[in-house]
Write a protein that holds these residues in place. Structure first.
Motif, PDB file in Angstrom:
ATOM      1  N   GLY A   1       0.791  -1.225   0.000  1.00 47.94           N
ATOM      2  CA  GLY A   1       0.000   0.000   0.000  1.00 47.94           C
ATOM      3  C   GLY A   1       0.820   1.271   0.000  1.00 47.94           C
ATOM      4  O   GLY A   1       0.351   2.323   0.453  1.00 47.94           O
ATOM      5  N   ALA A   2       2.060   1.214  -0.505  1.00 47.97           N
ATOM      6  CA  ALA A   2       2.921   2.397  -0.514  1.00 47.97           C
ATOM      7  C   ALA A   2       2.383   3.452  -1.467  1.00 47.97           C
ATOM      8  O   ALA A   2       1.880   3.143  -2.552  1.00 47.97           O
ATOM      9  N   GLU A   3       2.519   4.692  -1.076  1.00 51.12           N
ATOM     10  CA  GLU A   3       2.060   5.807  -1.897  1.00 51.12           C
ATOM     11  C   GLU A   3       3.179   6.233  -2.834  1.00 51.12           C
ATOM     12  O   GLU A   3       3.805   7.279  -2.674  1.00 51.12           O
ATOM     13  N   LEU A   4       3.422   5.397  -3.816  1.00 53.10           N
ATOM     14  CA  LEU A   4       4.494   5.633  -4.780  1.00 53.10           C
ATOM     15  C   LEU A   4       3.921   5.552  -6.192  1.00 53.10           C
ATOM     16  O   LEU A   4       3.873   4.479  -6.793  1.00 53.10           O
ATOM     17  N   PRO A   5       3.484   6.650  -6.754  1.00 52.41           N
ATOM     18  CA  PRO A   5       2.955   6.629  -8.120  1.00 52.41           C
ATOM     19  C   PRO A   5       4.048   6.270  -9.119  1.00 52.41           C
ATOM     20  O   PRO A   5       5.239   6.494  -8.861  1.00 52.41           O
ATOM     21  N   PRO A   6       3.692   5.715 -10.252  1.00 49.04           N
ATOM     22  CA  PRO A   6       4.707   5.359 -11.251  1.00 49.04           C
ATOM     23  C   PRO A   6       5.404   6.596 -11.799  1.00 49.04           C
ATOM     24  O   PRO A   6       4.820   7.684 -11.863  1.00 49.04           O
ATOM     25  N   LEU A   7       6.648   6.412 -12.187  1.00 46.11           N
ATOM     26  CA  LEU A   7       7.429   7.455 -12.844  1.00 46.11           C
ATOM     27  C   LEU A   7       7.483   7.180 -14.341  1.00 46.11           C
ATOM     28  O   LEU A   7       7.241   6.052 -14.784  1.00 46.11           O
ATOM     29  N   PRO A   8       7.786   8.177 -15.150  1.00 41.81           N
ATOM     30  CA  PRO A   8       8.013   7.894 -16.574  1.00 41.81           C
ATOM     31  C   PRO A   8       9.162   6.900 -16.719  1.00 41.81           C
ATOM     32  O   PRO A   8      10.173   7.009 -16.019  1.00 41.81           O
ATOM     33  N   ASP A   9       9.012   5.922 -17.587  1.00 39.71           N
ATOM     34  CA  ASP A   9      10.083   4.950 -17.818  1.00 39.71           C
ATOM     35  C   ASP A   9      11.159   5.581 -18.692  1.00 39.71           C
ATOM     36  O   ASP A   9      10.895   5.976 -19.834  1.00 39.71           O
ATOM     37  N   ARG A  10      12.359   5.679 -18.145  1.00 47.24           N
ATOM     38  CA  ARG A  10      13.455   6.339 -18.842  1.00 47.24           C
ATOM     39  C   ARG A  10      14.660   5.413 -18.966  1.00 47.24           C
ATOM     40  O   ARG A  10      14.902   4.560 -18.118  1.00 47.24           O
ATOM     41  N   ASN A  11      15.416   5.612 -20.046  1.00 47.90           N
ATOM     42  CA  ASN A  11      16.686   4.913 -20.254  1.00 47.90           C
ATOM     43  C   ASN A  11      17.790   5.953 -20.339  1.00 47.90           C
ATOM     44  O   ASN A  11      17.750   6.837 -21.198  1.00 47.90           O
ATOM     45  N   TRP A  12      18.764   5.835 -19.431  1.00 50.17           N
ATOM     46  CA  TRP A  12      19.836   6.825 -19.355  1.00 50.17           C
ATOM     47  C   TRP A  12      21.167   6.194 -19.750  1.00 50.17           C
ATOM     48  O   TRP A  12      21.512   5.115 -19.303  1.00 50.17           O
ATOM     49  N   ILE A  13      21.894   6.896 -20.591  1.00 47.79           N
ATOM     50  CA  ILE A  13      23.263   6.515 -20.915  1.00 47.79           C
ATOM     51  C   ILE A  13      24.201   7.562 -20.320  1.00 47.79           C
ATOM     52  O   ILE A  13      23.766   8.644 -19.915  1.00 47.79           O
ATOM     53  N   PHE A  14      25.484   7.233 -20.196  1.00 47.03           N
ATOM     54  CA  PHE A  14      26.498   8.254 -19.934  1.00 47.03           C
ATOM     55  C   PHE A  14      27.389   8.321 -21.162  1.00 47.03           C
ATOM     56  O   PHE A  14      27.349   7.431 -22.023  1.00 47.03           O
ATOM     57  N   THR A  15      28.162   9.382 -21.265  1.00 48.29           N
ATOM     58  CA  THR A  15      28.943   9.546 -22.486  1.00 48.29           C
ATOM     59  C   THR A  15      29.940   8.404 -22.665  1.00 48.29           C
ATOM     60  O   THR A  15      29.982   7.762 -23.707  1.00 48.29           O
ATOM     61  N   ASP A  16      30.729   8.145 -21.632  1.00 45.17           N
ATOM     62  CA  ASP A  16      31.662   7.017 -21.628  1.00 45.17           C
ATOM     63  C   ASP A  16      32.064   6.759 -20.185  1.00 45.17           C
ATOM     64  O   ASP A  16      31.664   7.483 -19.277  1.00 45.17           O
ATOM     65  N   GLN A  17      32.869   5.716 -19.945  1.00 43.73           N
ATOM     66  CA  GLN A  17      33.203   5.338 -18.573  1.00 43.73           C
ATOM     67  C   GLN A  17      34.211   6.266 -17.923  1.00 43.73           C
ATOM     68  O   GLN A  17      34.545   6.088 -16.750  1.00 43.73           O
ATOM     69  N   ARG A  18      34.679   7.251 -18.651  1.00 45.39           N
ATOM     70  CA  ARG A  18      35.489   8.285 -18.024  1.00 45.39           C
ATOM     71  C   ARG A  18      34.613   9.413 -17.483  1.00 45.39           C
ATOM     72  O   ARG A  18      35.119  10.313 -16.809  1.00 45.39           O
ATOM     73  N   HIS A  19      33.327   9.366 -17.796  1.00 43.76           N
ATOM     74  CA  HIS A  19      32.384  10.407 -17.366  1.00 43.76           C
ATOM     75  C   HIS A  19      31.093   9.720 -16.911  1.00 43.76           C
ATOM     76  O   HIS A  19      30.077   9.731 -17.608  1.00 43.76           O
ATOM     77  N   LEU A  20      31.167   9.127 -15.736  1.00 48.96           N
ATOM     78  CA  LEU A  20      30.086   8.266 -15.256  1.00 48.96           C
ATOM     79  C   LEU A  20      28.804   9.022 -14.933  1.00 48.96           C
ATOM     80  O   LEU A  20      27.739   8.400 -14.842  1.00 48.96           O
ATOM     81  N   TYR A  21      28.892  10.326 -14.722  1.00 47.18           N
ATOM     82  CA  TYR A  21      27.730  11.083 -14.266  1.00 47.18           C
ATOM     83  C   TYR A  21      27.271  12.132 -15.274  1.00 47.18           C
ATOM     84  O   TYR A  21      26.534  13.042 -14.924  1.00 47.18           O
ATOM     85  N   ASP A  22      27.707  11.976 -16.516  1.00 42.38           N
ATOM     86  CA  ASP A  22      27.204  12.820 -17.599  1.00 42.38           C
ATOM     87  C   ASP A  22      26.035  12.095 -18.254  1.00 42.38           C
ATOM     88  O   ASP A  22      26.175  11.461 -19.301  1.00 42.38           O
ATOM     89  N   PHE A  23      24.875  12.155 -17.612  1.00 42.61           N
ATOM     90  CA  PHE A  23      23.730  11.375 -18.063  1.00 42.61           C
ATOM     91  C   PHE A  23      23.061  12.027 -19.282  1.00 42.61           C
ATOM     92  O   PHE A  23      22.910  13.248 -19.353  1.00 42.61           O
ATOM     93  N   VAL A  24      22.663  11.172 -20.204  1.00 40.74           N
ATOM     94  CA  VAL A  24      21.925  11.595 -21.396  1.00 40.74           C
ATOM     95  C   VAL A  24      20.685  10.729 -21.508  1.00 40.74           C
ATOM     96  O   VAL A  24      20.771   9.492 -21.430  1.00 40.74           O
TER      97      VAL A  24
END
Length: 542
Positions: free
Chosen positions: A507-530
């Motif tokens: 019974g958690a009050e957690l509405p669904p979120l938009p389903d998203r697919n995130w990439i990063f530029t490369d493994q030298r930039h782990l937090y540059d999400f696209v």
């Protein structure tokens, strides 16, 4: 000027006189070097301390024994120290030499003979060299050892200072469902099993030529909802699990602020190795947390777990270090006959997987009562170690098949062990069935990525590569709710699977979120999400 000369002479005398120093330096340098090159995957110095202590202790024993022998033979202890350092260097570098010369030498016995000859010649030279040469070499080794140690210790110290500077230790979670929802009327276990890089049925058929429809049909017959077009939210395990276990997407700016460098994994590891929202939610409702992680970074341990199940006392770091030493060659020469089990990190992964599967079956046979069982298993992720029947793949068999064949066979192995586990879990009245989530964290990597893991630019990935990488197995068993009632659908992603389970069963009050697919530029930039959602196919491209 004369004072400067005197100081230099004093420094030289100190270095040449400290005959006992260089064995300890050269025992420490290879270990510190390896740790420094993997420091951005480490949350603490713990993996370094035990092997470093063992190496320094062994160096002390060796030096004491050789020095005592030298004194009995009325020789200078400085000569014994040179022999000790030679033995330490040969011991610690054997694996590197094998990696370079193994294809030429063929078998380990040949390199061991070369290593023995080098040790013998070096010992003779140390015993017969003029004392002036012994002193000069002693000073040189001390200088070289100190320089190498400092060079490799600097990045470790810098990283640890950056990690310590993160305010409040483990960061606050992106979402906090622990205060939402109600206490359940049931006492069902929650089993969350993550099979690393287990691809969706369409990816298995399209890319690997594996028809997985019979296994999927078996899951459905047991009552699972299988999301045919499910995709991962992120490219890598740490990103994917940190998001799913938080029931929310990652905060890019917070991760960047915490990271010591663009390729620093520790912000994600901190999230995965302490309390996280899903665990807190279940803990608030009286659940006992049982954790089965892998000895590969992200899930190796969890400080919030009530009980951790860990295979052996080895870590990935200590096992990798062992592979660089003489022990690797001796292991190959003296390994007993019989069924093949690979050594080193490769063998560790396989033995760990078998241990995890046995442990899960043992847990399944015991009574439940609000247990949260989280297991991250490194299959069908490479190395491809198992036949479908669970027997080990020999090196000769591995050479005779492609990576695609090895992956497909390991999927069959997982399927067989999952069938056995589910038979145990569901062999009881329905009211005692657990809630079960079977889900991959990511899909298998495309071949082009394997050629350049660090530099592969995911922004330029083809539709086929994104289809292979993002399509994952997702299967959920909810004893108290149907798929529509729970809000399950074919394209659901991990972040929404967790939300759906908590809504339907708690019974958690957690509405669904938009389903998203995130990439990063490369493994030298782990937090540059696209956001690549519009580019990721849910069905085979074309």
């Amino acid at each position: 000027m004369s004072e400067l000369v005197e100081r230099r002479r004093g420094w030289d005398a100190l270095l040449t006189g400290a005959w006992w120093l260089h064995p300890f330096l050269f025992a420490a340098v290879p270990i510190v070097f390896l740790f420094a090159h993997n420091v951005r995957e480490q949350l603490s110095l713990d993996p370094l301390l035990e092997p470093l202590g063992l190496a320094l202790g062994a160096a002390a024993v060796l030096l004491a024994a050789l020095s005592g022998l030298a004194i009995l033979l009325r020789r200078e202890p400085a000569r014994a120290a040179l022999v000790a350092t030679l033995a330490i260097v040969l011991f610690m570098t054997y694996g590197h030499a094998w990696n370079a010369a193994g294809p030429l030498l063929g078998i380990h016995r040949n390199l061991l003979l070369v290593w023995g000859a080098l040790g013998l010649v070096g010992a003779v030279l140390a015993a017969r060299a003029p004392i002036s040469a012994v002193r000069a070499v002693t000073g040189g080794l001390n200088v070289i050892g100190l320089i190498l140690l400092v060079i490799n210790a600097i990045p470790i110290a810098d990283h640890q200072l950056r990690v310590a500077s993160v305010v409040g230790g483990a960061p606050a979670a992106e979402a906090d469902p622990s205060v939402q929802g109600e206490s359940p009327a049931h006492d069902r276990d929650v089993w969350y099993l993550v099979f690393d890089r287990y691809a969706s049925a369409s990816v298995l058929e399209e890319v690997y030529g594996l028809d997985n429809s019979d296994f999927i049909a078996e899951l459905r017959a047991l009552g699972f909802y299988v999301a045919d077009r499910s995709t991962a939210n992120y490219l890598k395990t740490a990103h994917s699990l940190a998001s799913a276990l938080s029931a929310d997407y990652l905060d890019q700016e917070a991760l960047r602020a915490e990271a010591a460098a663009p390729d620093d994994w520790t912000p994600l590891y901190r999230r995965l190795q302490g309390a996280y929202p899903l665990q807190e939610f279940l803990d608030a409702r009286g659940y006992t947390y049982l954790h089965l992680g892998v000895r590969r970074g992200a899930t190796v341990t969890n400080s919030a777990a009530d009980r951790e199940f860990v295979y052996s006392g080895q870590t990935e770091f200590s096992t990798t270090l062992r592979e660089t030493t003489l022990l690797e060659g001796l292991d190959h020469v003296f390994r007993p006959g019989g069924s093949f089990v690979p050594g080193g990190v490769t063998g560790l992964y396989g033995l760990q997987t078998l241990y995890q599967l046995r442990t899960l079956e043992e847990l399944a046979e015991t009574a439940g009562g609000r247990r949260y069982v989280f297991a991250h298993l490194l299959v069908p992720h490479p190395p491809y170690l198992f036949h479908a029947d669970g027997s080990w793949v020999t090196p000769e068999e591995a050479e005779g098949r492609t990576d695609e064949q090895g992956y497909a066979e390991q999927v069959r192995f997982v399927n067989n062990r999952l069938r056995a586990l589910l038979d145990i879990l569901l062999d009881r009245p329905r009211e005692e069935w657990p809630i079960i989530i079977l889900m991959a964290d990511e899909g298998p990597f495309p071949r082009r990525y394997a050629e350049d893991e660090e530099g592969f630019d995911w922004r330029r990935a083809t539709p086929d590569e994104l289809f292979q990488k993002f399509g994952i197995l997702t299967a959920v068993l909810l004893p108290d709710a149907g798929p529509k009632e729970a809000g399950l659908y074919p394209e659901i992603t991990p972040v929404n699977v967790i939300r759906a389970v908590l809504r339907a069963e708690f019974g958690a009050e957690l509405p669904p979120l938009p389903d998203r697919n995130w990439i990063f530029t490369d493994q030298r930039h782990l937090y540059d999400f696209v956001d690549a959602t519009e580019r990721v196919p849910r069905q085979p491209p074309g």
